[in-house]
Scaffold this active site. Structure first.
Site, PDB file in Angstrom:
ATOM      1  CE  LYS A 161      -6.523   5.578  23.574  1.00 53.03           C
ATOM      2  NZ  LYS A 161      -5.150   5.929  24.056  1.00 53.03           N
ATOM      3  CE1 TYR A 205      -4.169   1.176  26.717  1.00 59.63           C
ATOM      4  CE2 TYR A 205      -6.200   1.715  27.858  1.00 59.63           C
ATOM      5  CZ  TYR A 205      -5.381   1.830  26.750  1.00 59.63           C
ATOM      6  OH  TYR A 205      -5.773   2.598  25.678  1.00 59.63           O
ATOM      7  CG  PHE A 228       1.113   6.743  31.687  1.00 56.45           C
ATOM      8  CD1 PHE A 228       0.237   5.847  31.097  1.00 56.45           C
ATOM      9  CD2 PHE A 228       2.459   6.688  31.322  1.00 56.45           C
ATOM     10  CE1 PHE A 228       0.674   4.917  30.165  1.00 56.45           C
ATOM     11  CE2 PHE A 228       2.911   5.750  30.396  1.00 56.45           C
ATOM     12  CZ  PHE A 228       2.006   4.867  29.819  1.00 56.45           C
ATOM     13  NE  ARG A 280       0.787   1.306  16.659  1.00 51.05           N
ATOM     14  CZ  ARG A 280       0.794   1.539  17.982  1.00 51.05           C
ATOM     15  NH1 ARG A 280      -0.284   1.309  18.728  1.00 51.05           N
ATOM     16  NH2 ARG A 280       1.862   2.011  18.567  1.00 51.05           N
ATOM     17  CB  THR A 310       2.019   7.802  21.616  1.00 54.71           C
ATOM     18  OG1 THR A 310       2.316   6.499  21.103  1.00 54.71           O
ATOM     19  CG2 THR A 310       1.229   7.672  22.900  1.00 54.71           C
ATOM     20  NE  ARG A 339      -2.862   8.168  19.174  1.00 46.65           N
ATOM     21  CZ  ARG A 339      -2.258   7.025  19.433  1.00 46.65           C
ATOM     22  NH1 ARG A 339      -1.122   6.723  18.817  1.00 46.65           N
ATOM     23  NH2 ARG A 339      -2.757   6.181  20.310  1.00 46.65           N
ATOM     24  CG  ASN A 366      -3.500   9.021  22.670  1.00 50.56           C
ATOM     25  OD1 ASN A 366      -4.500   8.436  23.056  1.00 50.56           O
ATOM     26  ND2 ASN A 366      -2.296   8.477  22.654  1.00 50.56           N
ATOM     27  CG  HIS A 413      -5.891   0.987  21.690  1.00 51.34           C
ATOM     28  ND1 HIS A 413      -4.656   0.790  22.249  1.00 51.34           N
ATOM     29  CD2 HIS A 413      -6.272  -0.213  21.190  1.00 51.34           C
ATOM     30  CE1 HIS A 413      -4.323  -0.492  22.104  1.00 51.34           C
ATOM     31  NE2 HIS A 413      -5.291  -1.114  21.466  1.00 51.34           N
ATOM     32  CD  GLU A 424      -4.809  -4.603  21.974  1.00 50.86           C
ATOM     33  OE1 GLU A 424      -3.761  -4.299  22.569  1.00 50.86           O
ATOM     34  OE2 GLU A 424      -5.242  -3.965  20.987  1.00 50.86           O
TER      35      GLU A 424
HETATM   36  P1  ATP Z   1      -2.420   2.914  22.237  1.00 51.34           P
HETATM   37  O1  ATP Z   1      -1.917   1.683  22.959  1.00 51.34           O
HETATM   38  O2  ATP Z   1      -3.499   3.667  23.019  1.00 51.34           O
HETATM   39  O3  ATP Z   1      -2.770   2.681  20.813  1.00 51.34           O
HETATM   40  P2  ATP Z   1       0.278   3.733  21.848  1.00 51.34           P
HETATM   41  O4  ATP Z   1       0.543   2.303  21.516  1.00 51.34           O
HETATM   42  O5  ATP Z   1       0.632   4.777  20.851  1.00 51.34           O
HETATM   43  O6  ATP Z   1      -1.249   3.976  22.176  1.00 51.34           O
HETATM   44  P3  ATP Z   1       1.298   3.162  24.479  1.00 51.34           P
HETATM   45  O7  ATP Z   1       2.733   3.384  24.799  1.00 51.34           O
HETATM   46  O8  ATP Z   1       0.784   1.781  24.270  1.00 51.34           O
HETATM   47  O9  ATP Z   1       0.950   4.093  23.219  1.00 51.34           O
HETATM   48  O10 ATP Z   1       0.455   3.863  25.632  1.00 51.34           O
HETATM   49  C1  ATP Z   1      -0.918   3.528  25.828  1.00 51.34           C
HETATM   50  C2  ATP Z   1      -1.701   4.790  26.143  1.00 51.34           C
HETATM   51  O11 ATP Z   1      -1.291   5.290  27.397  1.00 51.34           O
HETATM   52  C3  ATP Z   1      -1.456   5.953  25.172  1.00 51.34           C
HETATM   53  O12 ATP Z   1      -2.241   5.884  24.009  1.00 51.34           O
HETATM   54  C4  ATP Z   1      -1.848   7.127  26.025  1.00 51.34           C
HETATM   55  O13 ATP Z   1      -3.271   7.284  26.080  1.00 51.34           O
HETATM   56  C5  ATP Z   1      -1.349   6.708  27.386  1.00 51.34           C
HETATM   57  N1  ATP Z   1       0.001   7.251  27.626  1.00 51.34           N
HETATM   58  C6  ATP Z   1       1.159   6.822  27.084  1.00 51.34           C
HETATM   59  N2  ATP Z   1       2.210   7.545  27.514  1.00 51.34           N
HETATM   60  C7  ATP Z   1       1.677   8.459  28.379  1.00 51.34           C
HETATM   61  C8  ATP Z   1       2.227   9.510  29.160  1.00 51.34           C
HETATM   62  N3  ATP Z   1       3.539   9.773  29.165  1.00 51.34           N
HETATM   63  N4  ATP Z   1       1.371  10.250  29.908  1.00 51.34           N
HETATM   64  C9  ATP Z   1       0.044   9.998  29.939  1.00 51.34           C
HETATM   65  N5  ATP Z   1      -0.539   9.014  29.215  1.00 51.34           N
HETATM   66  C10 ATP Z   1       0.257   8.266  28.446  1.00 51.34           C
HETATM   67 MG    MG Z   2      -0.116   0.666  22.764  1.00 47.61          MG
END
Ligand code: ATP
Ligand code: MG
Length: 140
Positions: free
Chosen positions: A11, A51, A59, A87, A93, A104, A114, A117, A128
């Site tokens: 990212k 997304y 967010f 993962r 996350t 992370r 973070n 992805h 994806e």
């Molecule tokens: P990713 O999909 O990026 O691998 P993830 O599966 O761990 O991460 P998701 O719940 O899918 O987490 O959220 C997607 C992305 O949205 C997160 O990686 C983060 O960048 C952002 N995100 C998630 N929760 C928050 C939050 N509370 N505030 C701000 N950004 C958030």
């Molecule tokens: Mg995710």
């Protein structure tokens, strides 16, 4: 578990800090192989589509703005049980909850910024990967 592919993004917070190589080293040390990789500046339309499942989350706007703020590195990773392995090596996350040695924990700046992805299932991975890569761009 057989050889599997997953989709990964390095990212903007990580590309801004020139961490592509260090993050790839974590993936490679975990047994994941980079079988496709390209650096792009995502458009807002691409980020919103990617997304889409989060479009109702508070967010979402911040997430799209962040993902289009600087280049990202799009990747296909291949290896034994690649989705779960990736993962695990990414970590939670929220970097405050991420385990020692994970990407992370090592590099992420906040729950939003973070660093990486990773697909959360084999079905997400297939979707994806095809969102960003043509089959001939992936060389296993
Ligand atoms: P990713 O999909 O990026 O691998 P993830 O599966 O761990 O991460 P998701 O719940 O899918 O987490 O959220 C997607 C992305 O949205 C997160 O990686 C983060 O960048 C952002 N995100 C998630 N929760 C928050 C939050 N509370 N505030 C701000 N950004 C958030
Ligand atoms: Mg995710």
């Amino acid at each position: 578990m057989a050889i599997q592919r997953t989709f990964s993004i390095i990212k903007p917070d990580a590309t801004n800090r020139n961490l592509t190589g260090k993050i790839n080293a974590v993936f490679e040390d975990a047994g994941l192989r980079v079988v496709a990789q390209k650096r792009v500046r995502m458009t807002a339309a691409q980020a919103e589509g990617f997304y889409a499942e989060h479009s109702e989350r508070p967010f979402f706007g911040e997430l799209v703005e962040f993902m289009t703020s600087a280049p990202v590195v799009l990747q296909v990773l291949q290896g034994e049980d690649a989705v779960l392995k990736h993962r695990e090596v990414m970590g939670a996350t929220n970097p405050a909850e991420a385990a020692e040695g994970t990407v992370r924990k090592l590099f992420a700046q906040s729950i939003g910024e973070n660093s990486v992805h990773g697909s959360d299932s084999a079905e997400s991975a297939a979707r994806e990967i095809s969102y960003f890569f043509r089959p001939e761009e992936i060389v296993g």
